[in-house]
Design an enzyme around this catalytic site. Structure first.
Site, PDB file in Angstrom:
ATOM      1  N   SER A  48     -65.579  13.051  62.754  1.00  0.00           N
ATOM      2  CA  SER A  48     -66.308  11.814  62.997  1.00  0.00           C
ATOM      3  C   SER A  48     -66.203  10.885  61.785  1.00  0.00           C
ATOM      4  O   SER A  48     -66.376  11.327  60.652  1.00  0.00           O
ATOM      5  CB  SER A  48     -67.777  12.126  63.278  1.00  0.00           C
ATOM      6  OG  SER A  48     -67.868  13.051  64.331  1.00  0.00           O
ATOM      7  N   ALA A  49     -65.924   9.628  62.070  1.00  0.00           N
ATOM      8  CA  ALA A  49     -65.785   8.584  61.045  1.00  0.00           C
ATOM      9  C   ALA A  49     -64.593   8.833  60.115  1.00  0.00           C
ATOM     10  O   ALA A  49     -64.646   8.512  58.932  1.00  0.00           O
ATOM     11  CB  ALA A  49     -67.085   8.392  60.254  1.00  0.00           C
ATOM     12  N   ARG A  89     -72.984   1.326  64.963  1.00  0.00           N
ATOM     13  CA  ARG A  89     -72.008   1.516  66.040  1.00  0.00           C
ATOM     14  C   ARG A  89     -71.968   0.344  67.008  1.00  0.00           C
ATOM     15  O   ARG A  89     -72.983  -0.316  67.249  1.00  0.00           O
ATOM     16  CB  ARG A  89     -72.389   2.770  66.853  1.00  0.00           C
ATOM     17  CG  ARG A  89     -72.367   4.069  66.041  1.00  0.00           C
ATOM     18  CD  ARG A  89     -71.028   4.726  66.121  1.00  0.00           C
ATOM     19  NE  ARG A  89     -70.918   5.865  65.201  1.00  0.00           N
ATOM     20  CZ  ARG A  89     -69.886   6.722  65.231  1.00  0.00           C
ATOM     21  NH1 ARG A  89     -68.935   6.590  66.120  1.00  0.00           N
ATOM     22  NH2 ARG A  89     -69.824   7.703  64.358  1.00  0.00           N
ATOM     23  N   ARG A 114     -60.398  13.527  55.854  1.00  0.00           N
ATOM     24  CA  ARG A 114     -60.582  12.675  54.686  1.00  0.00           C
ATOM     25  C   ARG A 114     -60.504  13.545  53.452  1.00  0.00           C
ATOM     26  O   ARG A 114     -61.449  14.280  53.162  1.00  0.00           O
ATOM     27  CB  ARG A 114     -62.017  12.142  54.751  1.00  0.00           C
ATOM     28  CG  ARG A 114     -62.178  10.701  54.818  1.00  0.00           C
ATOM     29  CD  ARG A 114     -63.652  10.376  54.980  1.00  0.00           C
ATOM     30  NE  ARG A 114     -63.777   9.341  55.977  1.00  0.00           N
ATOM     31  CZ  ARG A 114     -63.643   8.050  55.718  1.00  0.00           C
ATOM     32  NH1 ARG A 114     -63.450   7.631  54.490  1.00  0.00           N
ATOM     33  NH2 ARG A 114     -63.721   7.172  56.681  1.00  0.00           N
ATOM     34  N   ASN A 146     -73.282   4.359  59.520  1.00  0.00           N
ATOM     35  CA  ASN A 146     -72.959   4.893  60.846  1.00  0.00           C
ATOM     36  C   ASN A 146     -73.393   3.936  61.955  1.00  0.00           C
ATOM     37  O   ASN A 146     -73.663   4.358  63.076  1.00  0.00           O
ATOM     38  CB  ASN A 146     -73.607   6.271  61.041  1.00  0.00           C
ATOM     39  CG  ASN A 146     -73.088   6.977  62.293  1.00  0.00           C
ATOM     40  OD1 ASN A 146     -71.897   6.933  62.584  1.00  0.00           O
ATOM     41  ND2 ASN A 146     -73.989   7.614  63.036  1.00  0.00           N
ATOM     42  N   GLY A 179     -52.951  -0.364  60.473  1.00  0.00           N
ATOM     43  CA  GLY A 179     -51.693  -0.683  61.163  1.00  0.00           C
ATOM     44  C   GLY A 179     -50.474  -0.033  60.521  1.00  0.00           C
ATOM     45  O   GLY A 179     -49.477   0.269  61.197  1.00  0.00           O
ATOM     46  N   GLU A 180     -50.545   0.217  59.207  1.00  0.00           N
ATOM     47  CA  GLU A 180     -49.412   0.833  58.506  1.00  0.00           C
ATOM     48  C   GLU A 180     -49.235   2.298  58.920  1.00  0.00           C
ATOM     49  O   GLU A 180     -48.174   2.886  58.673  1.00  0.00           O
ATOM     50  CB  GLU A 180     -49.584   0.728  56.983  1.00  0.00           C
ATOM     51  CG  GLU A 180     -49.838  -0.676  56.451  1.00  0.00           C
ATOM     52  CD  GLU A 180     -48.680  -1.647  56.674  1.00  0.00           C
ATOM     53  OE1 GLU A 180     -47.656  -1.250  57.264  1.00  0.00           O
ATOM     54  OE2 GLU A 180     -48.832  -2.822  56.263  1.00  0.00           O
TER      55      GLU A 180
HETATM   56  P1  GDP Z   1     -63.708   7.734  64.088  1.00  0.00           P
HETATM   57  O1  GDP Z   1     -65.165   7.900  63.919  1.00  0.00           O
HETATM   58  O2  GDP Z   1     -62.941   8.993  63.846  1.00  0.00           O
HETATM   59  O3  GDP Z   1     -63.363   7.083  65.370  1.00  0.00           O
HETATM   60  O4  GDP Z   1     -63.243   6.764  62.906  1.00  0.00           O
HETATM   61  P2  GDP Z   1     -63.059   5.175  62.887  1.00  0.00           P
HETATM   62  O5  GDP Z   1     -61.715   4.798  63.395  1.00  0.00           O
HETATM   63  O6  GDP Z   1     -64.224   4.515  63.507  1.00  0.00           O
HETATM   64  O7  GDP Z   1     -63.059   4.923  61.321  1.00  0.00           O
HETATM   65  C1  GDP Z   1     -64.138   5.347  60.511  1.00  0.00           C
HETATM   66  C2  GDP Z   1     -64.096   4.605  59.200  1.00  0.00           C
HETATM   67  O8  GDP Z   1     -62.875   4.909  58.530  1.00  0.00           O
HETATM   68  C3  GDP Z   1     -64.149   3.104  59.371  1.00  0.00           C
HETATM   69  O9  GDP Z   1     -64.948   2.545  58.364  1.00  0.00           O
HETATM   70  C4  GDP Z   1     -62.730   2.679  59.212  1.00  0.00           C
HETATM   71  O10 GDP Z   1     -62.610   1.365  58.704  1.00  0.00           O
HETATM   72  C5  GDP Z   1     -62.152   3.725  58.249  1.00  0.00           C
HETATM   73  N1  GDP Z   1     -60.716   3.973  58.508  1.00  0.00           N
HETATM   74  C6  GDP Z   1     -60.128   4.180  59.715  1.00  0.00           C
HETATM   75  N2  GDP Z   1     -58.782   4.328  59.586  1.00  0.00           N
HETATM   76  C7  GDP Z   1     -58.513   4.204  58.265  1.00  0.00           C
HETATM   77  C8  GDP Z   1     -57.305   4.259  57.502  1.00  0.00           C
HETATM   78  O11 GDP Z   1     -56.199   4.435  58.000  1.00  0.00           O
HETATM   79  N3  GDP Z   1     -57.441   4.114  56.143  1.00  0.00           N
HETATM   80  C9  GDP Z   1     -58.646   3.904  55.550  1.00  0.00           C
HETATM   81  N4  GDP Z   1     -58.686   3.766  54.213  1.00  0.00           N
HETATM   82  N5  GDP Z   1     -59.804   3.837  56.240  1.00  0.00           N
HETATM   83  C10 GDP Z   1     -59.746   3.994  57.573  1.00  0.00           C
HETATM   84  P1  PGA Z   2     -66.750   9.340  66.156  1.00  0.00           P
HETATM   85  O1  PGA Z   2     -67.822   9.607  67.316  1.00  0.00           O
HETATM   86  O2  PGA Z   2     -65.929  10.583  66.169  1.00  0.00           O
HETATM   87  O3  PGA Z   2     -66.067   8.123  66.656  1.00  0.00           O
HETATM   88  O4  PGA Z   2     -67.423   9.133  64.839  1.00  0.00           O
HETATM   89  C1  PGA Z   2     -69.120   9.931  67.133  1.00  0.00           C
HETATM   90  C2  PGA Z   2     -69.339  11.313  66.561  1.00  0.00           C
HETATM   91  O5  PGA Z   2     -68.378  12.124  66.510  1.00  0.00           O
HETATM   92  O6  PGA Z   2     -70.475  11.583  66.197  1.00  0.00           O
HETATM   93 MN    MN Z   3     -66.562  11.759  67.758  1.00  0.00          MN
HETATM   94 MN    MN Z   4     -64.656   6.675  66.959  1.00  0.00          MN
END
Ligand code: GDP
Ligand code: PGA
Ligand code: MN
Ligand code: MN
Length: 619
Positions: free
Chosen positions: A284-285, A401, A432, A399, A528-529
């Site tokens: 998550s995140a 949303r 991470r 967090n 995007g990279e």
């Molecule tokens: P999810 O919770 O797994 O869906 O993650 P998100 O795509 O919502 O990203 C969570 C956080 O990580 C956000 O603040 C994004 O801006 C950051 N993030 C997502 N992708 C990247 C990346 O490729 N590089 C960096 N440095 N940060 C990223």
């Molecule tokens: P996330 O979804 O993976 O986009 O952060 C919510 C969560 O896993 O709690």
């Molecule tokens: Mn999730």
């Molecule tokens: Mn997400």
């Protein structure tokens, strides 16, 4: 009934509302609803239909209650701002339980309590817990209504916020109920009970974000049943999402030979019009939603989105692994989302019909968060305080949303609507990590890929309550979501590979967008990279990209990554691709300690993989 909340069932008829039948001809479902109403004693019972009129009624009611603030129609049509109570901002992993009959079936990674003991505690909490509130019955389906075996659920909740959010995140309403009724006893549905735990006494006025200090998020895996109490936060309260589609579904998947995973699904098309579907599991995140909606920076490549959080994968008749996204919306992390990092998310939310929780509210009726363009000179923070750019506190919770319909995504792949799903070419695991883990590593085979997933590590984030930035093992990014013994889950993954034609299985890769330099800056530009990494992945599958063999797997040669137009020094490239033997040697004791937790439940294949890795590291 089988899903009894009370040892002795009581029956009480529900009221007629909404001009539709208030209740169901499905006797088992009606009995459960009556029983919950008798236990929780709401003022009224409302069956959720999914109509537009219902949305308007609910959102008006939330505005009147002070939970929602309507945003300016010209900026975000039909959209709302909400701020939660500060003690209800994320998933509560320490309050989440897997109540299997036997403790060993919950395994070493889940909290466990005896199901009877848990039910006794929770019946006590639910008794009268909906007093002064409306009890909503939400028939929903995860995945497609016309799937071969539709995956139904019925959530009962006393929260209008939950009803509105569920309508965005899952296919809900009268069409689903009618299908359940048609199928009768053949309809398989997960009963999911949710209460805020905040009853109202006569004359007592409500607060904007009712919830309780006592929280329980409970899965009963054998009964395929969910009980949640005390929280209104998404992952704790929208029970179709984490509780059903990951925790309960992972148990179903184990029993039935498929996979329920914490993965995005994307469609990648090369300049030669070759199509590949990729799934990726990050905690998550850690970047799923962003990768799912990626805008490639390399010419000729396109990405389309199928899902951003959950993938259900089954083998097709052709022996390939097919994935569907069971959800209907995005529940995305707001901070960091902007025109550069995720323009497709920006296009999705600006179409409206969305709920924003714990971001900042601007003076002109829009939302703002850290990282978004056009920083306002003044706003109301998520805590309801005045906020200016010079404030020492964040405007938005890390967090916070957005909850928005997937249908509004401008790059939604048409295959999203296909109940058969899409054949997956590659699975990425990622997390991470500031050190150690290179940008991308290719596994040798399915078992080695399973080892990569099983030993995945990541720094904790704000998506769950607790300390942020602590490295922990998060197997397949599923640590908080595996609904049974994680050792058995690893075994299930190994078994999927054993039963399949190896040539048809997805290739498994391990990625890390978050490696840092000495100054703490990201070594890789990300977002995007990351299309450059996807390109390398596809070229590896097609056998055209070079790689170096390292102790941990195949890593790109510096020349094999397409870096055209990217401002990256050779030193930075080396650093982001480096496999540092000393760092990896330091990782081994942590993996040993992790594996030791599973005892005899650890598949021998993973032990063999670890021994091989140690030998290659000269240990
Ligand atoms: P999810 O919770 O797994 O869906 O993650 P998100 O795509 O919502 O990203 C969570 C956080 O990580 C956000 O603040 C994004 O801006 C950051 N993030 C997502 N992708 C990247 C990346 O490729 N590089 C960096 N440095 N940060 C990223
Ligand atoms: P996330 O979804 O993976 O986009 O952060 C919510 C969560 O896993 O709690
Ligand atoms: Mn999730
Ligand atoms: Mn997400």
């Amino acid at each position: 009934t089988t899903h009894s909340t009370e040892p002795t069932a009581t029956t009480e008829s529900t009221e007629r509302t909404d001009g539709l039948a208030a209740g169901t001809t499905h006797a088992g479902l009606q009995a459960w609803v009556d029983e919950v109403a008798a236990l929780t004693t709401p003022d009224e019972v409302v069956w959720v239909t999914g109509s537009e009129a219902e949305w308007t009624r609910l959102t008006d009611r939330l505005v009147a209650a002070g939970t929602f603030t309507r945003l300016d129609e010209r900026k975000k049509p039909n959209s709302f701002y909400a701020a939660s109570s500060p003690n209800d901002v994320a998933r509560v992993e320490d309050r989440t339980f897997t109540c299997s009959a036997e403790e060993k079936d919950a395994g070493p990674t889940n909290n466990w309590m005896d199901p009877q003991e848990m039910k006794a505690i929770m019946r006590g909490l639910y008794a009268g817990s909906m007093r002064g509130r409306t009890m909503y019955v939400i028939p929903f389906v995860m995945g497609h209504l016309n799937a071969e075996n539709p995956m139904f659920g019925v959530e009962i909740t006393d929260s209008e916020y939950v009803v509105v959010s569920m309508r965005v995140m899952a296919r809900c309403g009268v069409n689903v109920l009618r299908r359940i009724e048609e199928l009768g006893d053949d309809a398989r549905y997960v009963p999911a009970l949710h209460s805020l735990g905040a009853p109202l006494e006569p004359g007592e006025s409500d607060v904007a974000w009712p919830c309780s200090d006592t929280k329980y998020i409970v899965q009963f895996p054998e009964e395929r049943m969910i009980w949640s109490y005390g929280s209104g936060y998404g992952g704790n309260a929208l029970l179709g999402k984490k509780c059903y589609s990951l925790r309960i579904a992972s148990v179903m998947a184990r029993d039935e030979g498929w996979l329920a995973e914490h993965m995005l699904i994307l469609k990648l098309t090369s300049p030669q019009q070759q199509v590949h579907y990729v799934a990726a599991a990050f905690p998550s995140a850690c970047g799923k939603t962003n990768l799912a909606m990626l805008a490639p920076t390399i010419p000729g490549w396109t990405v389309e989105t199928l899902g951003d959080d959950i993938a259900w994968m089954r083998f097709g008749d052709d022996g390939r692994l097919y994935a569907v996204n069971p959800e209907f919306g995005f529940f995305g992390v707001a901070p960091g989302t902007n025109e550069t990092t995720n323009p497709n998310a920006m296009r999705t939310i600006e179409r409206g019909n969305s709920v924003f929780t714990n971001v900042a509210l601007t003076d002109d009726g829009d939302v703002w968060w850290e990282g978004l363009e056009n920083e306002p000179a003044h706003a109301r923070s998520w805590k309801g305080e005045d906020w200016t750019p010079s404030s020492s506190e964040l405007s938005s919770h890390p967090n916070s949303r957005y909850c928005t319909p997937i249908s509004q995504c401008p790059i939604l792949a048409p295959e999203y609507d296909d109940p058969r799903g899409v054949p997956i070419s590659a699975i990425l695991f990622g997390g991470r990590r500031k050190t150690t883990i290179p940008l991308v590593t290719e596994s040798r085979d399915w078992t080695h890929g399973t080892f990569m997933g099983a030993t995945l590590s990541s720094e904790t984030t704000a998506a769950a309550v607790g300390q942020v930035g602590v490295v922990r093992r998060d197997p397949m990014a599923m640590l908080p979501f595996i609904g049974y013994n994680a050792g058995d889950y690893f075994n299930h993954w190994i078994g999927i590979g054993k039963d399949a034609d190896a040539a048809k299985l997805p290739k498994i890769f391990y990625v890390n967008w978050f490696r840092r330099d000495e100054d703490g800056g990201f070594l890789w530009p990300g977002f995007g990279e990351n299309s450059r990494v996807l390109k390398w992945v596809i070229e590896r599958i097609e056998g055209t990209a070079a790689a170096v063999e390292t102790p941990i797997g195949h890593v790109p040669t510096p020349e094999s990554l397409d870096l055209s137009g990217l401002d990256l020094t050779p030193e930075q490239l080396d650093a982001v691709l480096a496999v540092d033997v000393d760092e990896w040697r330091a990782e081994i004791p942590q993996i040993e300690e992790w594996f030791a937790r599973f005892g005899d439940n650890l598949p021998v294949q993973l032990r063999v993989e670890l021994d091989g890795l140690k030998a290659r590291l000269g240990l």
